[in-house]
Scaffold this active site. Structure first.
Site, PDB file in Angstrom:
ATOM      1  N   MET A 124      44.256  41.743  37.924  1.00 53.44           N
ATOM      2  CA  MET A 124      45.313  42.191  38.821  1.00 53.44           C
ATOM      3  C   MET A 124      45.105  43.652  39.160  1.00 53.44           C
ATOM      4  O   MET A 124      44.406  44.364  38.431  1.00 53.44           O
ATOM      5  CB  MET A 124      46.668  41.978  38.157  1.00 53.44           C
ATOM      6  CG  MET A 124      47.860  42.191  39.063  1.00 53.44           C
ATOM      7  SD  MET A 124      47.800  41.259  40.598  1.00 53.44           S
ATOM      8  CE  MET A 124      47.840  39.591  39.978  1.00 53.44           C
ATOM      9  N   CYS A 125      45.701  44.102  40.213  1.00 50.43           N
ATOM     10  CA  CYS A 125      45.550  45.477  40.692  1.00 50.43           C
ATOM     11  C   CYS A 125      46.883  45.956  41.248  1.00 50.43           C
ATOM     12  O   CYS A 125      47.862  45.224  41.294  1.00 50.43           O
ATOM     13  CB  CYS A 125      44.474  45.558  41.779  1.00 50.43           C
ATOM     14  SG  CYS A 125      42.908  44.766  41.344  1.00 50.43           S
ATOM     15  N   ARG A 126      46.904  47.171  41.698  1.00 44.66           N
ATOM     16  CA  ARG A 126      48.007  47.746  42.462  1.00 44.66           C
ATOM     17  C   ARG A 126      47.391  48.440  43.664  1.00 44.66           C
ATOM     18  O   ARG A 126      46.319  49.056  43.548  1.00 44.66           O
ATOM     19  CB  ARG A 126      48.791  48.774  41.656  1.00 44.66           C
ATOM     20  CG  ARG A 126      49.391  48.293  40.347  1.00 44.66           C
ATOM     21  CD  ARG A 126      50.714  47.546  40.542  1.00 44.66           C
ATOM     22  NE  ARG A 126      50.504  46.127  40.801  1.00 44.66           N
ATOM     23  CZ  ARG A 126      51.475  45.257  41.032  1.00 44.66           C
ATOM     24  NH1 ARG A 126      52.736  45.656  41.054  1.00 44.66           N
ATOM     25  NH2 ARG A 126      51.215  43.988  41.251  1.00 44.66           N
TER      26      ARG A 126
ATOM     27  N   ASN B 210      44.848  42.348  45.771  1.00 49.19           N
ATOM     28  CA  ASN B 210      45.629  42.404  44.540  1.00 49.19           C
ATOM     29  C   ASN B 210      45.838  40.965  44.096  1.00 49.19           C
ATOM     30  O   ASN B 210      46.567  40.205  44.731  1.00 49.19           O
ATOM     31  CB  ASN B 210      46.965  43.106  44.824  1.00 49.19           C
ATOM     32  CG  ASN B 210      47.959  42.967  43.685  1.00 49.19           C
ATOM     33  OD1 ASN B 210      47.596  42.629  42.578  1.00 49.19           O
ATOM     34  ND2 ASN B 210      49.226  43.227  43.976  1.00 49.19           N
TER      35      ASN B 210
END
Length: 265
Positions: free
Chosen positions: A1-3, A115
């Site tokens: 996951m990312c932002r 994301n």
């Protein structure tokens, strides 16, 4: 996951939106407030920005955590732009691609970030990958799910799709091939921001005379932040934000919703 986060508006130092806010992208690398999958985004970061009249954005990307890069802190303090896209990364799987795997990816005048994660990677995307010419597969910037999703989006853009259709159709294609994937995509050409929600959070903020921000989560507690519903396509410019529901794979029903124009002064 990312932002990730994209901004359109008056020219601002990158750090005013990425570093200075109490819950900005910089802090989200170790303490995100609304991240549903993963807890630390320390597998790389990047920012791409548009400067002057040059339509091709510049990028700064690194493989390590954003908090460990003093050069970025200095750059963000002085570099100004009226359009940029930034991301911090939590890798789906371990890999050796280093900064090449960090968003934003870029081609021509566009910047892109993903994301989420593709379930069953890499085997689940053998079908969609097979629609790309061999030279495009061999030219992938990194061997991760986000790079391939970007290649699928880019192929649609170069075939003539507009940004919204390219993102929406790619999401539906990947979701059909890999059910359960999380596909929040973010794309900008410096004049518009286009994004999808598919499995994770997305918010937007419009401020009269101060631009539009689209982000995985709010960077402060301003009550004007608005959450984007899941399964939605967002298209924004400096004047308005438009939201359109995305259909599920195989659903031929047409759906459309356009948000009221955001008030401006």
């Amino acid at each position: 996951m990312c932002r990730h986060l994209a901004y359109l508006g008056p020219s601002e130092p990158l750090g005013r939106l990425l570093v200075a806010p109490p819950h900005g992208l910089y802090r989200q690398s170790w303490a995100p407030r609304r991240q549903r999958h993963g807890t630390v985004n320390a597998d790389g970061f990047g920012v791409g920005w548009y400067a002057g009249d040059d339509p091709v954005p510049a990028r700064y990307r690194r493989a390590g955590p954003i908090w460990a890069d003093q050069s970025f802190a200095d750059l963000a303090r002085v570099v100004r732009s009226g359009a940029f896209l930034a991301a911090v990364r939590d890798a789906t799987l371990a890999g050796a691609d280093a900064e090449a795997a960090a968003a934003p990816f870029a081609a021509d005048a566009r910047l892109f970030s993903h994301n989420g994660a593709v379930t069953g990677w890499p085997g689940s995307l053998a079908g969609p990958a097979g629609t790309l010419p061999p030279e495009e597969l061999l030219s992938l910037e990194a061997r991760n799910d986000s790079a391939l999703v970007w290649a699928l989006v880019l192929a649609r853009l170069r075939a003539g799709d507009d940004d919204g259709r390219a993102l929406a159709e790619t999401v539906l294609e990947v979701a059909a091939a890999a059910p359960g994937s999380r596909l929040n995509l973010l794309l900008t050409d410096g004049a518009t921001v286009t994004a999808t929600t598919w499995g994770d959070t997305l918010w937007y903020l419009t401020l009269p005379g101060s631009g539009t921000v689209v982000a995985s989560e709010p960077y402060d507690d301003d009550p004007r932040w608005r959450e984007v519903p899941d399964r939605t396509l967002l298209v924004a410019d400096r004047a308005e934000v438009r939201l359109t529901p995305l259909k599920e794979p195989g659903d031929t029903a047409t759906q459309a919703f356009v948000s009221p124009k955001e008030p401006r002064t």
